[in-house]
Write an enzyme that holds these catalytic residues in place. Structure first.
Site, short mmCIF file in Angstrom:
data_model
loop_
_atom_site.label_atom_id
_atom_site.label_comp_id
_atom_site.label_asym_id
_atom_site.label_seq_id
_atom_site.Cartn_x
_atom_site.Cartn_y
_atom_site.Cartn_z
N TYR A 82 12.45 -9.60 -7.82
CA TYR A 82 13.30 -10.71 -7.39
C TYR A 82 14.28 -11.21 -8.43
O TYR A 82 15.03 -12.13 -8.20
CB TYR A 82 12.43 -11.87 -6.90
CG TYR A 82 11.41 -12.37 -7.90
CD1 TYR A 82 10.09 -11.94 -7.83
CD2 TYR A 82 11.78 -13.26 -8.90
CE1 TYR A 82 9.16 -12.37 -8.75
CE2 TYR A 82 10.84 -13.70 -9.82
CZ TYR A 82 9.54 -13.26 -9.73
OH TYR A 82 8.62 -13.70 -10.65
N LYS A 112 17.41 -20.48 -4.19
CA LYS A 112 18.18 -20.28 -5.41
C LYS A 112 19.67 -20.41 -5.12
O LYS A 112 20.13 -20.00 -4.04
CB LYS A 112 17.94 -18.87 -5.96
CG LYS A 112 16.53 -18.55 -6.37
CD LYS A 112 16.44 -17.07 -6.75
CE LYS A 112 15.04 -16.71 -7.24
NZ LYS A 112 14.89 -15.26 -7.43
N ALA A 169 4.18 18.53 2.16
CA ALA A 169 3.84 19.81 1.53
C ALA A 169 4.88 20.19 0.49
O ALA A 169 4.54 20.64 -0.61
CB ALA A 169 3.73 20.91 2.59
N GLU A 170 6.16 19.97 0.84
CA GLU A 170 7.22 20.28 -0.13
C GLU A 170 7.09 19.39 -1.36
O GLU A 170 7.27 19.83 -2.49
CB GLU A 170 8.60 20.07 0.52
CG GLU A 170 8.97 21.20 1.48
CD GLU A 170 10.21 20.86 2.31
OE1 GLU A 170 11.14 21.66 2.31
OE2 GLU A 170 10.22 19.78 2.94
N LYS A 227 8.20 -16.53 -1.06
CA LYS A 227 7.46 -16.63 -2.32
C LYS A 227 6.15 -15.87 -2.13
O LYS A 227 5.22 -16.34 -1.46
CB LYS A 227 7.19 -18.10 -2.63
CG LYS A 227 6.68 -18.35 -4.01
CD LYS A 227 6.73 -19.85 -4.32
CE LYS A 227 6.04 -20.14 -5.62
NZ LYS A 227 4.59 -19.81 -5.58
N CYS A 239 -35.57 -4.55 7.23
CA CYS A 239 -35.01 -5.77 7.83
C CYS A 239 -33.99 -5.38 8.90
O CYS A 239 -33.04 -4.65 8.62
CB CYS A 239 -34.32 -6.60 6.75
SG CYS A 239 -33.47 -8.04 7.40
N CYS A 279 -36.33 -14.50 4.64
CA CYS A 279 -35.19 -14.01 5.42
C CYS A 279 -35.31 -14.52 6.86
O CYS A 279 -36.34 -14.32 7.50
CB CYS A 279 -35.19 -12.49 5.39
SG CYS A 279 -34.02 -11.74 6.53
N GLU A 284 14.34 -16.80 -0.62
CA GLU A 284 13.41 -15.67 -0.68
C GLU A 284 12.00 -16.13 -0.33
O GLU A 284 11.63 -17.27 -0.59
CB GLU A 284 13.38 -15.09 -2.11
CG GLU A 284 14.71 -14.56 -2.58
CD GLU A 284 14.75 -14.29 -4.09
OE1 GLU A 284 13.74 -14.53 -4.78
OE2 GLU A 284 15.80 -13.84 -4.55
N SER A 291 8.82 -21.14 -15.27
CA SER A 291 8.29 -21.41 -13.94
C SER A 291 9.33 -22.23 -13.18
O SER A 291 10.28 -22.74 -13.76
CB SER A 291 6.98 -22.17 -14.05
OG SER A 291 7.14 -23.27 -14.90
N LEU A 292 9.13 -22.35 -11.88
CA LEU A 292 10.10 -23.07 -11.06
C LEU A 292 9.61 -24.48 -10.83
O LEU A 292 8.41 -24.74 -10.80
CB LEU A 292 10.27 -22.37 -9.71
CG LEU A 292 10.87 -20.97 -9.75
CD1 LEU A 292 10.94 -20.40 -8.34
CD2 LEU A 292 12.24 -20.98 -10.40
N CYS A 305 -32.23 -10.52 0.98
CA CYS A 305 -33.45 -10.00 1.56
C CYS A 305 -33.53 -8.54 1.12
O CYS A 305 -32.60 -7.78 1.33
CB CYS A 305 -33.38 -10.09 3.08
SG CYS A 305 -34.64 -9.10 3.89
N CYS A 329 -36.07 -11.25 9.26
CA CYS A 329 -37.32 -10.47 9.23
C CYS A 329 -38.49 -11.23 8.61
O CYS A 329 -39.62 -10.77 8.66
CB CYS A 329 -37.11 -9.17 8.45
SG CYS A 329 -36.92 -9.43 6.69
N LYS A 346 6.65 -24.92 -1.34
CA LYS A 346 5.42 -24.32 -0.82
C LYS A 346 5.18 -24.69 0.63
O LYS A 346 5.59 -25.76 1.08
CB LYS A 346 4.23 -24.79 -1.67
CG LYS A 346 4.21 -24.13 -3.03
CD LYS A 346 2.77 -23.87 -3.46
CE LYS A 346 2.74 -23.18 -4.79
NZ LYS A 346 1.40 -22.82 -5.21
N ASP A 395 2.59 -14.38 -2.72
CA ASP A 395 1.42 -14.89 -3.44
C ASP A 395 0.73 -13.73 -4.15
O ASP A 395 -0.17 -13.10 -3.61
CB ASP A 395 0.47 -15.56 -2.44
CG ASP A 395 -0.53 -16.45 -3.15
OD1 ASP A 395 -0.36 -16.69 -4.37
OD2 ASP A 395 -1.48 -16.90 -2.49
#
Ligand SMILES: [Zn+2]
Length: 676
Positions: free
Chosen positions: A231, A296, A40-41, A121, A437, A414, A119, A88-89, A432, A417, A320, A123
């Site tokens: 990172y 790293k 609220a504050e 990784k 159904c 279907c 760290e 990229s690594l 369907c 049904c 990975k 996704d």
């Protein structure tokens, strides 16, 4: 009004103060998880700021926390060049490759033992943020590493991205890299919502995060719950102050950034490899997806010495996690009918174990997918499960075919049904479209009874569940033929509540046509389009003869919705239900509606905003009355607002309306206005 200079200076200072204070509380709340004021504050501070900014727009600035809600859509993103290329690594695929990485570094540096920082990784989607004098000035996607798309307004909607930083002693220019991600729980919720609305699903949290952050309309980004971990940082004039990467991360956390708590310093490569192996299983416990670890060099001096190859830094490597793939046999292919009528083929597998869980089925997505991968019943296949993704078949091992395999033929009806299956040109999904159904029934009754539709009080999921299971209701029209004795046999349904339910079902017969159209649950037809349709076609019977051209003449209706409307009203079963609704006395539009001519709409063109609790109307009812009389209800007060209707305990809209000099109606005034 002209304010004296001194006054204005005071206000400018107060705005600055508020911005700092609010961002600080954001930091306490979102980054440290240690709020020191109540919600609220916090709201009070924010509404004070909104107020001042509205009154003195000249002081509205880019770093204001009020700017986190997204802005008008753009037609495309501009491209920007990163201050330093986002390289990229290089990747390791085994422990041996990691040992070789360590050997190379030892050889180049002549140091015996290398300390690493390891760290998770994440996704997600890599982004770069630029801060000038501690203020966020730009955010961009990684792009090709050299240039990315400028998505500052979208990134601002992420609460864990600071708009300004904390510290006396900030770098002039700072660029940080981070990974934007969507929590697994939020991903599941988002997909569930999309499924309910008949929209296509995101394949995994990464796609959902990328799709959300690259929205041209940042207001959509603001609705998706996204988060970030930072990172890496590149400073202009402070780098020498730190000796290790860990010190940098600690500093980043201190000045306002969110850092992953599982980052760990390992004294040598052996410890780093052990840490990696711990996470192969443990990652499943996290609420976000992690696809590996990044190892790293911790010492910054050593990093500078090692430098970069053309493509990647020599001091870091990604490792990975192994993809979980197992072979199995397709015992059968069945078709499931989802709650929105979507038909999904599913492979029934010889049970196998992947990442600690038993897998017996794999989704085949749709007919095209089966054909593309040429999956047949009896095939030996490779099955994969990664993170949140439902197990899927990667490929068929065709060498194992015996000639006994059966090609799967997608059903034209279907399986639940027997109704006809429809496949639109734009999407691969077969559906369907039969309103009654059973596969879709509970969901469609729930939708029909919901507040924005027929608003039948007391008809909640538990009641619907029993009614359908006991066979009392086979389609929505059956609701109107229920008898008290039938309802009373349901669990926890005393005589009084049965009577109440019958009463609210009875009342729902009088709802306007737009609510009925919405309640029918036609795909792509939400509350707004239902209102548009009911305005153009005053009775449901008009939909019998409607053509695609009729629909496309209406500006709000696109080809997708037009096709969906046509399909729905071409289905004979659906008309059978509509006629039973007619028989029951449900309002289907018609003469009564046509009596109301435009000039009889007393609130025509007027914009209303509602705040606080009204005694005699709930929000929906008040909204319905205003709309019926030609007015419009919007969510927030602006200069365009004609009236603010105020009930008990009004919110910040009240103050805003006063500030903007907008007429305010008490409930009594509002009643007079609508009764005339
Ligand atoms: Zn069906």
């Amino acid at each position: 009004m002209d304010y004296p200079k001194q006054e204005k200076e005071k206000i400018r200072k107060r705005i600055e103060e508020l911005k700092k204070e609010i961002e600080y509380h954001n930091y306490r709340y979102y980054i440290l998880n240690e709020p020191i004021i109540t919600d609220a504050e916090y709201d009070r501070l924010l509404s004070e700021l909104i107020n001042l900014e509205n009154r003195f727009p000249e002081y509205l600035s880019l770093d204001s926390p009020t700017q986190r809600v997204g802005i008008e859509p753009v037609s495309e993103f501009s491209t920007v060049e990163h201050l330093t290329p986002m390289l990229s690594l290089s990747n390791a695929f085994s422990d041996e490759e990691l040992l070789a990485f360590d050997q190379r570094i030892k050889k180049m540096s002549g140091i015996e033992k290398i300390e690493y920082i390891v760290e998770l990784k994440i996704d997600g989607l890599a982004v770069a943020l630029v801060y000038e004098g501690g203020i966020l000035i730009r955010g961009a996607t990684r792009g090709d590493g050299v240039t990315g798309e400028e998505i500052t307004n979208n990134l601002k909607t992420i609460k864990t991205i600071p708009l300004r930083l904390w510290s006396e002693n900030l770098p002039d220019l700072l660029e940080v890299y981070g990974e934007v991600y969507m929590r697994k729980s939020d991903f599941r919720r988002l997909n569930k919502e999309r499924e309910n609305q008949g929209e296509s699903l995101f394949a995994n949290p990464r796609n959902a995060a990328a799709g959300s952050v690259r929205q041209l309309d940042s207001r959509i980004t603001a609705q998706r719950k996204l988060d970030i971990f930072i990172y890496r940082a590149i400073f202009t004039n402070m780098e020498k102050k730190f000796t290790t990467h860990q010190e940098v991360l600690n500093y980043l956390l201190k000045i306002g950034f969110k850092i992953n708590p599982h980052t760990r310093v390992c004294k040598d490569i052996k410890e780093a490899i052990e840490y990696y192996h711990q996470w192969i299983e443990k990652k499943e416990e996290l609420d976000y997806e992690v696809d590996g670890m990044v190892i790293k060099v911790n010492s910054l001096a050593l990093r500078r010495e090692l430098g970069f190859t053309t493509r990647s830094p020599r001091w870091a490597i990604a490792y990975k996690f192994p993809a979980q793939q197992v072979t199995s046999i397709v015992k059968d292919i069945v078709v499931q009918v989802g709650r929105t009528g979507a038909l999904t083929p599913v492979a029934i597998l010889e049970p196998i174990q992947i990442s600690g869980s038993i897998v017996k089925r794999a989704t085949l997505h749709n007919e095209d997918e089966i054909r593309r991968k040429d999956i047949r019943i009896g095939d030996t296949v490779i099955v994969q499960k990664a993170g949140e993704v439902i197990p899927e078949i990667v490929k068929v091992i065709k060498e194992k075919r015996t000639g006994q395999e059966k090609v799967f033929i997608f059903p034209e009806h279907c399986p639940v049904c027997g109704g006809k299956v429809f496949r639109s040109k734009e999407e691969a999904v077969a559906r369907c479209i039969n309103l009654s159904c059973p596969a879709q029934l509970k969901e469609s009754i729930g939708h029909f009874a919901s507040r924005d539709a027929m608003d039948i009080e007391g008809l909640g999921p538990a009641v619907i569940e029993q009614m359908v299971d006991k066979g009392l209701v086979k389609n929505i029209s059956d609701l109107y033929f229920l008898k008290k004795e039938e309802i009373q046999i349901l669990e926890r349904m005393a005589e009084k509540s049965a009577l109440n339910l019958l009463q609210s079902i009875e009342e729902s017969k009088k709802r306007p046509l737009s609510r009925l159209i919405y309640g029918l649950g036609i795909r792509f037809i939400g509350v707004h389009l239902s209102e548009v349709l009911s305005k153009h076609f005053s009775s449901i019977d008009h939909f019998r003869k409607i053509t695609k051209d009729d629909l496309l003449k209406i500006k709000e209706i696109g080809p997708k919705s037009a096709e969906s409307i046509l399909l729905f009203f071409q289905e004979k079963d659906n008309w059978w239900i509509i006629n039973r609704l007619r028989e029951a006395g449900v309002n289907l539009g018609g003469e009564e509606k046509e009596k109301i001519k435009e000039k009889d709409l007393p609130l025509k063109g007027k914009q209303f905003v509602l705040t606080g609790t009204l005694q005699e109307f709930d929000r929906n009812k008040a909204k319905e009355i205003i709309t019926r009389l030609g007015g419009r209800v919007t969510g927030s007060v602006s200069k365009k607002t004609d009236y603010l209707v105020v009930g008990e305990d009004p919110g910040s809209k009240y103050q805003k309306a006063i500030d903007l000099n907008i007429p305010i109606l008490k409930e009594k005034d509002f009643k007079e206005m609508i009764n005339r």
